[in-house]
Motif scaffolding. Sequence first.
Motif, PDB file in Angstrom:
ATOM      1  N   UNK A 217       0.843  -1.205   0.000  1.00 34.68           N
ATOM      2  CA  UNK A 217       0.000   0.000   0.000  1.00 34.68           C
ATOM      3  C   UNK A 217       0.869   1.242   0.000  1.00 34.68           C
ATOM      4  N   UNK A 218       1.956   1.168   0.789  1.00 35.76           N
ATOM      5  CA  UNK A 218       2.854   2.334   0.835  1.00 35.76           C
ATOM      6  C   UNK A 218       3.509   2.537  -0.514  1.00 35.76           C
ATOM      7  N   UNK A 219       3.943   1.407  -1.118  1.00 38.26           N
ATOM      8  CA  UNK A 219       4.561   1.500  -2.440  1.00 38.26           C
ATOM      9  C   UNK A 219       3.562   2.012  -3.460  1.00 38.26           C
ATOM     10  N   UNK A 220       2.354   1.500  -3.356  1.00 39.08           N
ATOM     11  CA  UNK A 220       1.329   1.910  -4.321  1.00 39.08           C
ATOM     12  C   UNK A 220       1.033   3.397  -4.194  1.00 39.08           C
ATOM     13  N   UNK A 221       0.970   3.810  -2.978  1.00 35.22           N
ATOM     14  CA  UNK A 221       0.676   5.219  -2.750  1.00 35.22           C
ATOM     15  C   UNK A 221       1.764   6.094  -3.349  1.00 35.22           C
ATOM     16  N   UNK A 222       2.994   5.654  -3.155  1.00 33.72           N
ATOM     17  CA  UNK A 222       4.120   6.423  -3.696  1.00 33.72           C
ATOM     18  C   UNK A 222       4.092   6.394  -5.213  1.00 33.72           C
ATOM     19  N   UNK A 223       3.839   5.210  -5.758  1.00 38.25           N
ATOM     20  CA  UNK A 223       3.810   5.071  -7.211  1.00 38.25           C
ATOM     21  C   UNK A 223       2.674   5.877  -7.811  1.00 38.25           C
ATOM     22  N   UNK A 224       1.556   5.808  -7.089  1.00 30.78           N
ATOM     23  CA  UNK A 224       0.388   6.536  -7.586  1.00 30.78           C
ATOM     24  C   UNK A 224       0.691   8.031  -7.673  1.00 30.78           C
ATOM     25  N   UNK A 225       1.412   8.481  -6.693  1.00 31.18           N
ATOM     26  CA  UNK A 225       1.752   9.909  -6.658  1.00 31.18           C
ATOM     27  C   UNK A 225       2.738  10.258  -7.765  1.00 31.18           C
ATOM     28  N   UNK A 226       3.705   9.344  -7.988  1.00 32.45           N
ATOM     29  CA  UNK A 226       4.775   9.704  -8.918  1.00 32.45           C
ATOM     30  C   UNK A 226       4.459   9.323 -10.357  1.00 32.45           C
ATOM     31  N   UNK A 227       3.870   8.190 -10.562  1.00 31.98           N
ATOM     32  CA  UNK A 227       3.711   7.706 -11.937  1.00 31.98           C
ATOM     33  C   UNK A 227       2.307   7.832 -12.474  1.00 31.98           C
ATOM     34  N   UNK A 228       1.358   8.110 -11.601  1.00 30.53           N
ATOM     35  CA  UNK A 228      -0.021   8.170 -12.046  1.00 30.53           C
ATOM     36  C   UNK A 228      -0.249   9.120 -13.213  1.00 30.53           C
ATOM     37  N   UNK A 229       0.228  10.377 -13.136  1.00 28.64           N
ATOM     38  CA  UNK A 229      -0.037  11.322 -14.230  1.00 28.64           C
ATOM     39  C   UNK A 229       0.545  10.834 -15.553  1.00 28.64           C
ATOM     40  N   UNK A 230       1.742  10.247 -15.485  1.00 27.17           N
ATOM     41  CA  UNK A 230       2.372   9.769 -16.716  1.00 27.17           C
ATOM     42  C   UNK A 230       1.521   8.686 -17.366  1.00 27.17           C
ATOM     43  N   UNK A 231       1.044   7.768 -16.585  1.00 27.72           N
ATOM     44  CA  UNK A 231       0.220   6.691 -17.128  1.00 27.72           C
ATOM     45  C   UNK A 231      -1.091   7.231 -17.673  1.00 27.72           C
ATOM     46  N   UNK A 232      -1.630   8.201 -16.987  1.00 27.36           N
ATOM     47  CA  UNK A 232      -2.882   8.788 -17.468  1.00 27.36           C
ATOM     48  C   UNK A 232      -2.677   9.399 -18.838  1.00 27.36           C
ATOM     49  N   UNK A 233      -1.526  10.091 -19.012  1.00 28.60           N
ATOM     50  CA  UNK A 233      -1.226  10.687 -20.317  1.00 28.60           C
ATOM     51  C   UNK A 233      -1.076   9.604 -21.378  1.00 28.60           C
ATOM     52  N   UNK A 234      -0.438   8.483 -21.000  1.00 30.19           N
ATOM     53  CA  UNK A 234      -0.277   7.385 -21.957  1.00 30.19           C
ATOM     54  C   UNK A 234      -1.631   6.841 -22.392  1.00 30.19           C
ATOM     55  N   UNK A 235      -2.507   6.756 -21.451  1.00 31.39           N
ATOM     56  CA  UNK A 235      -3.837   6.216 -21.763  1.00 31.39           C
ATOM     57  C   UNK A 235      -4.555   7.137 -22.725  1.00 31.39           C
TER      58      UNK A 235
END
Lengths: 778, 71
Positions: A217-235
């Motif tokens: 969960x901690x990793x996910x939270x961190x990843x969500x914060x850091x990589x979420x926007x990039x993935x959204x743009x890819x989508x």
Amino acid sequence: MRFEFASAPSPDGRSLPVLPEIPNGPIVWIEGRNGIGKSLSVRLLDLASGGAPYASDPEAWRSLRSGTGVITIRASNGEEIAFRLDPEGWVDEPTRQAWDRLGSATIGGEPATRNQIRERLRVVRIAGEEGLARAIGSQFADLATEVDKLADRLGPGAEAADTSLDALLRLLEHAASDRAESAAADLADAERALEGAVVALDPASHRLSVVDRAIHAADSLEALTSRGPELTAQIEAATQELHEAHRRREEAVAELAATAASRPGSGVTKELERIEKLVARREKAADRAALEVTQLAGAARVEPSDQHVEEARAQIVRDLEIETARRGELARVDAVRAFLTRLLRLLEEAEDLDARAIVLEVSGQPITREVLQDAAQARRSVLDQTDIAQEVDATDERLRELVEQREALEAVATALTKLAHTRDMVRGALAQLDLLESGLAGAKGRFRVAREQLDAAVQDAERLTLKKQEAERALAALAEGFTEQELRDLIAAVETPIAELVSARDNLRQQVSDLGRARDDALRVVDACRLAAAEAQEEQDQSRETLASEPEWAWFRSAVGVGDWSAGWTDRVRSAVTQAREAVNATSRNVKGIADALRDVSAHVSDARALLGETPISQAVIAACEERVRIEFMSEAIRTALFHGAAVESVDLRNPSVSWKEDGLRVTRPFSAFSSGEQAFAYIRARIEQVRKRADEHLLLVLDEFSAFIAGDRRRLLNRLLNERIQAGAISQVVLIVPLSQDYVAAAAQAGDDASPVLARRAADVDRVGYFAEQAPS
Amino acid sequence: MVPQRVRDPPGSSVNSANNSQTSDVDAFLEAVRVAPGPAQRSVDIARQLVSEPTEAVLAALVKYEFELRDD
């Protein structure tokens, strides 16, 4: 019984001398030189007939084994017994030499067993040079050989008994309750241990999963914060590209539909089929026309070509003209003849016309009556000679043939024209077919291009769809299906600072791994115990069933009955069987021990060898031997000769000696003290008296090296004893062997012609074979 | 040379050809048997094993030991 001996050299050329013959006779006296094989021959006879003459003399045995080749012995007394001894297969130890391996024996030419030989012939050899000790010792060696044979006979039975008892013990072990009970107890213990391992593992596993989830969960939270926007743009990018790909796909579909519309459909296909059939029909027609041309040309005897036909027709036309002209001429012949006849009549009638008068002009040429008359006459003669009818017929025939030929040619020409036409028709149909197929090919090409465009568009759409899905999954994976708040809640649930979560997880992992291994081990142990318990139970059931019902164990059931398989009963049976097995094995050991002890005592008494360490068995043997010798010494002859008639109290074989009472005092003397001739003779006499044959055997008593007992009264006493024993039926035959008492050859030579027949015969035999044999006087 | 191995005919006694020697050995074994020590039982069992069926001998042995342990 008569005995004959022969020895062959060994492979390396060695051989031992033997007596050629021992003649038949109740008491045979053999006197001979040393080294001619007197004693050897007797020993060989004893060996062949089942005795053990080398039991106490292994060195002599080995010397015999290595010093000779095959030895043959024949014993004849109505029935012939033959022996063939071959040292090739003999063993090193004489007491271990099996009779079967000595060689071969026959009775009346048929192979014989040892028992069959022993039933017929037995040799007892008493050596005169033996002292009391050796004579006693050799008895024990003979006994040891017999006990060895008992041990050999015992072997198979003892082994079978041991094997059977061993199998029984194994069955009893499986049938006993303790194994199955023990296996069941082991299983229960293993199951408890497994339960304990599981109880210890579960909470640790649960705690680990909670910590793991928190870390994730901690990793996910961190990843969500850091990589979420990039993935959204890819989508989003993938979505746009996908939309474009769909548009291209729609265009390709439309293009495909358009080309499909212009693509030859089923009507073109049908037209194609029709033309193909037309081509086939026309080709058939062309074939028929060609065949007709060939047939007509053949009939017209002309090459099936336009040129040949035309040439043939032209020729026929010419021929027809000629023949027609000829026919015309022939048609005018009668008229001409008739004219000529009338002309000649007229000329003849015109007698007053001068012969030279000009009657006509032909092409300005005047023709006189004479000339005209001659010409007409000549011409009419010619015409008269011509067979006009035949020639007309012939000309008509040729004209008819020419006409027929012309008609045939006409038919060929017509057929050629038809053939040409038909082939033109075929070519026309083929041209239509080609035109149609080329049209189809063009339409197919356009359709293929449109299809490829559609496929490419579809593949792009699929790839972009996957790409979009991956990005969406990656984005979802970041959160692992949780919302941001849910992730924060998971982290809070472990009540451990985030910075310590990883180390806490590592510790928990190690703990869980250890506990997991322990659980796996416990599980394996449970499986093994379960299997063992099942096997033990099955073995128990099968073993009990076997012992209760199998015929093989009927003897066991008769011994112990049917038991309840209680622990007490089972233990009792197992102990009994174990002890029985020990008793069987002890029997084999002890019988061998008896033989060993006999050999030990024999060597000790005969050769003064030290006795080996005593055992209960050897002590029993020594006691029995002592009693045996004591009883032997108690014969009257021996008591009188050796102990002044006193009763022998005891014999001590450990210190070879004998004790008796003289004048109330106990006297003990060693065997070696009884060395006087009288004492030895008395002992020998006692031994002779002990020899007794069975009713149907030929017992040969050999008194070997008896020179000490043939002097004076002893010889007479000995003779009397031997005759008494023979007449009493105790002995069949006696052979006395002594060394030469004089030089018979020299004596005979000295006596010359005065030599007695006995001396002469003895000298001749000694000179020839080294010994002589005679019937001893009774 | 191959040594001949000839079997006695069925029914012939193993001891029949050696009666005198066998009786001598028997007498000696009897003397050994009565002497103090383990020889008695061994001699008895040996005699039984060479002259009786193995199963009969085993039945007698086991029965003896079993009854010996009867409480």
